[in-house]
Design a protein around this motif. Structure first.
Motif, PDB file in Angstrom:
ATOM      1  N   TYR A 181      37.623  20.757  30.394  1.00 58.74           N
ATOM      2  CA  TYR A 181      38.034  19.389  30.706  1.00 58.74           C
ATOM      3  C   TYR A 181      39.213  19.353  31.683  1.00 58.74           C
ATOM      4  O   TYR A 181      39.279  18.505  32.545  1.00 58.74           O
ATOM      5  CB  TYR A 181      38.397  18.643  29.421  1.00 58.74           C
ATOM      6  N   THR A 182      40.128  20.287  31.534  1.00 60.93           N
ATOM      7  CA  THR A 182      41.381  20.216  32.308  1.00 60.93           C
ATOM      8  C   THR A 182      41.388  21.038  33.588  1.00 60.93           C
ATOM      9  O   THR A 182      42.266  20.848  34.423  1.00 60.93           O
ATOM     10  CB  THR A 182      42.580  20.664  31.451  1.00 60.93           C
ATOM     11  N   GLN A 183      40.445  21.937  33.775  1.00 62.52           N
ATOM     12  CA  GLN A 183      40.532  22.848  34.924  1.00 62.52           C
ATOM     13  C   GLN A 183      40.458  22.137  36.270  1.00 62.52           C
ATOM     14  O   GLN A 183      41.036  22.593  37.249  1.00 62.52           O
ATOM     15  CB  GLN A 183      39.473  23.932  34.842  1.00 62.52           C
ATOM     16  N   ASN A 184      39.773  21.022  36.358  1.00 64.05           N
ATOM     17  CA  ASN A 184      39.633  20.326  37.636  1.00 64.05           C
ATOM     18  C   ASN A 184      40.633  19.182  37.801  1.00 64.05           C
ATOM     19  O   ASN A 184      40.584  18.459  38.790  1.00 64.05           O
ATOM     20  CB  ASN A 184      38.209  19.792  37.798  1.00 64.05           C
ATOM     21  N   LYS A 185      41.497  19.015  36.859  1.00 63.29           N
ATOM     22  CA  LYS A 185      42.490  17.942  36.938  1.00 63.29           C
ATOM     23  C   LYS A 185      43.713  18.438  37.700  1.00 63.29           C
ATOM     24  O   LYS A 185      44.306  19.446  37.340  1.00 63.29           O
ATOM     25  CB  LYS A 185      42.922  17.484  35.537  1.00 63.29           C
TER      26      LYS A 185
END
Length: 127
Positions: free
Chosen positions: A118-122
């Motif tokens: 969920y957070t890797q592309n933020k």
């Protein structure tokens, strides 16, 4: 926790009353790397008697039986279980239902995998 060197000592340094439980699955995988494929099925049958024992005393007895049967052929594997036993056996003080939850780090690793997904592309988080 898994078998990262120095991690148990670091945790104990910060939280002295913590009981360290190493991941049984990681220990098994590490052990099987050194057992010949033709012996793995029989070895695992004997090893299950150790980590699935009803209590710590039975597990220690089964670990001795494992050593008697396999110690000469796979001394590194047996030594690894014996030297890590303090951190592999804390979960015997809990009921079987709780042991199933804490004998492996797979649930924690799965949760971390979902968080990373969920957070890797933020780039950043907004409030």
């Amino acid at each position: 926790m898994d078998g990262l060197r120095g991690f148990p000592e670091a945790i104990k340094g910060a939280f002295p009353k913590t009981e360290i439980q190493l991941c049984i699955i990681h220990q098994i995988r590490n052990s099987l790397k050194y057992v010949a494929i033709k012996n793995q099925k029989e070895f695992m049958k004997d090893l299950k008697e150790v980590y699935q024992a009803p209590n710590k005393e039975a597990a220690e007895y089964n670990l001795l039986k494992l050593q008697e049967k396999w110690g000469e052929k796979y001394p590194m594997v047996i030594k690894s279980w014996q030297s890590n036993w303090e951190h592999l056996s804390h979960y015997f003080q809990y009921s079987g239902e709780i042991r199933k939850l804490i004998y492996t780090t797979n649930a924690i690793e799965g949760f971390h995998r979902q968080v990373r997904k969920y957070t890797q592309n933020k780039g950043r988080f907004y409030q």
